[in-house]
Design an enzyme around this catalytic site. Structure first.
Site, mmCIF file in Angstrom:
data_model
loop_
_atom_site.group_PDB
_atom_site.id
_atom_site.type_symbol
_atom_site.label_atom_id
_atom_site.label_comp_id
_atom_site.label_asym_id
_atom_site.label_seq_id
_atom_site.Cartn_x
_atom_site.Cartn_y
_atom_site.Cartn_z
ATOM 1 N N SER A 132 -8.343 -0.402 5.438
ATOM 2 C CA SER A 132 -9.271 -0.934 4.443
ATOM 3 C C SER A 132 -9.140 -2.433 4.219
ATOM 4 O O SER A 132 -10.119 -3.087 3.856
ATOM 5 C CB SER A 132 -9.051 -0.222 3.092
ATOM 6 O OG SER A 132 -9.211 1.170 3.220
ATOM 7 N N ARG A 133 -7.942 -2.990 4.433
ATOM 8 C CA ARG A 133 -7.702 -4.391 4.083
ATOM 9 C C ARG A 133 -6.706 -5.021 5.045
ATOM 10 O O ARG A 133 -6.053 -4.330 5.828
ATOM 11 C CB ARG A 133 -7.145 -4.498 2.651
ATOM 12 C CG ARG A 133 -8.096 -4.083 1.554
ATOM 13 C CD ARG A 133 -7.458 -4.242 0.190
ATOM 14 N NE ARG A 133 -6.299 -3.373 0.015
ATOM 15 C CZ ARG A 133 -5.459 -3.434 -1.011
ATOM 16 N NH1 ARG A 133 -5.634 -4.346 -1.952
ATOM 17 N NH2 ARG A 133 -4.437 -2.600 -1.103
ATOM 18 N N ILE B 170 1.780 1.881 14.441
ATOM 19 C CA ILE B 170 2.767 0.803 14.389
ATOM 20 C C ILE B 170 3.172 0.498 12.958
ATOM 21 O O ILE B 170 4.321 0.131 12.683
ATOM 22 C CB ILE B 170 2.218 -0.464 15.087
ATOM 23 C CG1 ILE B 170 3.291 -1.535 15.231
ATOM 24 C CG2 ILE B 170 1.002 -1.012 14.364
ATOM 25 C CD1 ILE B 170 4.425 -1.183 16.148
ATOM 26 N N ASP B 171 2.251 0.678 12.006
ATOM 27 C CA ASP B 171 2.571 0.434 10.597
ATOM 28 C C ASP B 171 3.608 1.422 10.093
ATOM 29 O O ASP B 171 4.528 1.063 9.353
ATOM 30 C CB ASP B 171 1.307 0.493 9.734
ATOM 31 C CG ASP B 171 0.538 1.801 9.894
ATOM 32 O OD1 ASP B 171 0.679 2.472 10.942
ATOM 33 O OD2 ASP B 171 -0.235 2.146 8.975
ATOM 34 N N ARG B 172 3.491 2.684 10.525
ATOM 35 C CA ARG B 172 4.458 3.709 10.115
ATOM 36 C C ARG B 172 5.829 3.414 10.718
ATOM 37 O O ARG B 172 6.860 3.537 10.041
ATOM 38 C CB ARG B 172 3.972 5.093 10.528
ATOM 39 C CG ARG B 172 2.690 5.546 9.835
ATOM 40 C CD ARG B 172 2.200 6.873 10.379
ATOM 41 N NE ARG B 172 3.173 7.942 10.140
ATOM 42 C CZ ARG B 172 3.150 9.119 10.765
ATOM 43 N NH1 ARG B 172 2.238 9.359 11.699
ATOM 44 N NH2 ARG B 172 4.057 10.032 10.479
ATOM 45 N N ASP C 114 3.597 6.458 2.581
ATOM 46 C CA ASP C 114 2.643 5.350 2.523
ATOM 47 C C ASP C 114 1.324 5.869 1.964
ATOM 48 O O ASP C 114 0.622 6.652 2.621
ATOM 49 C CB ASP C 114 2.440 4.761 3.915
ATOM 50 C CG ASP C 114 1.613 3.482 3.893
ATOM 51 O OD1 ASP C 114 1.054 3.150 2.839
ATOM 52 O OD2 ASP C 114 1.537 2.817 4.946
ATOM 53 N N THR D 7 -17.194 17.231 -14.988
ATOM 54 C CA THR D 7 -17.116 17.189 -13.528
ATOM 55 C C THR D 7 -16.191 16.094 -13.017
ATOM 56 O O THR D 7 -15.376 16.332 -12.113
ATOM 57 C CB THR D 7 -18.527 17.002 -12.933
ATOM 58 O OG1 THR D 7 -19.344 18.098 -13.343
ATOM 59 C CG2 THR D 7 -18.476 16.960 -11.415
#
Length: 268
Positions: free
Chosen positions: A12-13, A112-114, A133, A191
């Site tokens: 997302s960023r 790769i982030d993990r 994460d 709801t």
């Protein structure tokens, strides 16, 4: 190494860190970049030439001013190939590859982030370690005392689950996390709160189950949350299960950057 930038390209960023040697000086987040800036990246000769889009309005840019006349290396960990491709034009871009991470048992499609986050957590707090994460996806990644990947799991994150019901159904609203300041009522009477209850209590139950299973294997292991919703989910977990408050469980947003630092140290 002197000054350098770490760039984690998430779903997302963009997540940034400015390092002076081994110490993080500033961190900030920015939106993904458009292809229109690719030529500007290719022509960069100094830090001042970088697109202004990579600087957050909240960033203390005066601290970066001594770096303006230098071309800083950027070390990149990305899960978005189209964004990675843009940075290939930058003269000092270095994309971190999975095969250079100092963990054993890594499988080829591991993000790769993990890998970097569990490396950073293990280097900081000791192995074994579990990283949760909480970003667009909610991921669990663990490594044992021998720095060997144990494995993990992936499911839709908090924001994605809240939004998906509104996007995929005709009469249900999309909910965003800033609307949720406290744990919702479990038995909702409207709801919007029913969606919040269903998503949040189910997520917390899943997290509790994974955490409990991890501590059965590694009772003294540190568990680290990160990601945009990580702090909120940890607060919810402790609110519902106070017995976790005194255990080795914490929120640390910079684990991936710490992993980058360890990655670079291995080449020195």
């Amino acid at each position: 190494m002197e000054a350098w930038l770490g760039l984690e390209i998430g779903n997302s960023r963009l997540h940034w860190a400015w390092f002076a040697g081994e110490e993080i000086q500033e961190t900030w987040d920015t939106p993904h970049l458009s292809r229109l800036i690719e030529q500007q990246l290719a022509q960069c000769k100094t830090f001042a030439d970088l697109p202004q889009e990579i600087l957050s309005p909240d960033l203390n840019t005066s601290r970066l001013s001594p770096l303006a006349s230098r071309l800083l290396p950027i070390y990149i960990a990305s899960v978005v190939p189209s964004q990675t491709a843009l940075w290939q034009a930058y003269p000092e871009a270095h994309v971190i590859s999975l095969d250079k991470i100092s963990l054993s048992g890594i499988y080829p499609t591991l993000g790769i982030d993990r890998a970097l986050a569990v490396l950073g957590a293990g280097e900081a707090f000791g192995f074994p370690v579990l990283v949760i994460d909480a970003g667009t996806a909610l991921t669990f990644t663990g490594a044992d005392g021998d720095r060997c990947l144990v494995g993990g799991a992936i499911l839709s994150g908090l924001s994605l689950q809240l939004q998906s019901l509104g996007q995929q159904t005709a009469n249900l609203p999309s909910i965003t996390t800033p609307e949720i300041l406290f744990l919702p009522e479990r038995w909702a009477m409207n709801t919007s709160e029913a969606i919040q209850s269903g998503v949040i209590y189910t997520l917390i139950a899943s997290i509790r189950d994974f955490v409990t299973a991890w501590w059965e294997k590694f009772p003294d292991s540190q568990i680290c949350f990160k990601g945009g919703d990580g702090k909120l989910l940890l607060e919810y977990l402790r609110s519902l299960h106070p017995e976790f408050t005194d255990r080795k469980i914490m929120y640390e947003p910079n684990l991936t950057f710490w992993g980058m630092r360890s990655y670079l140290q291995s080449f020195q």
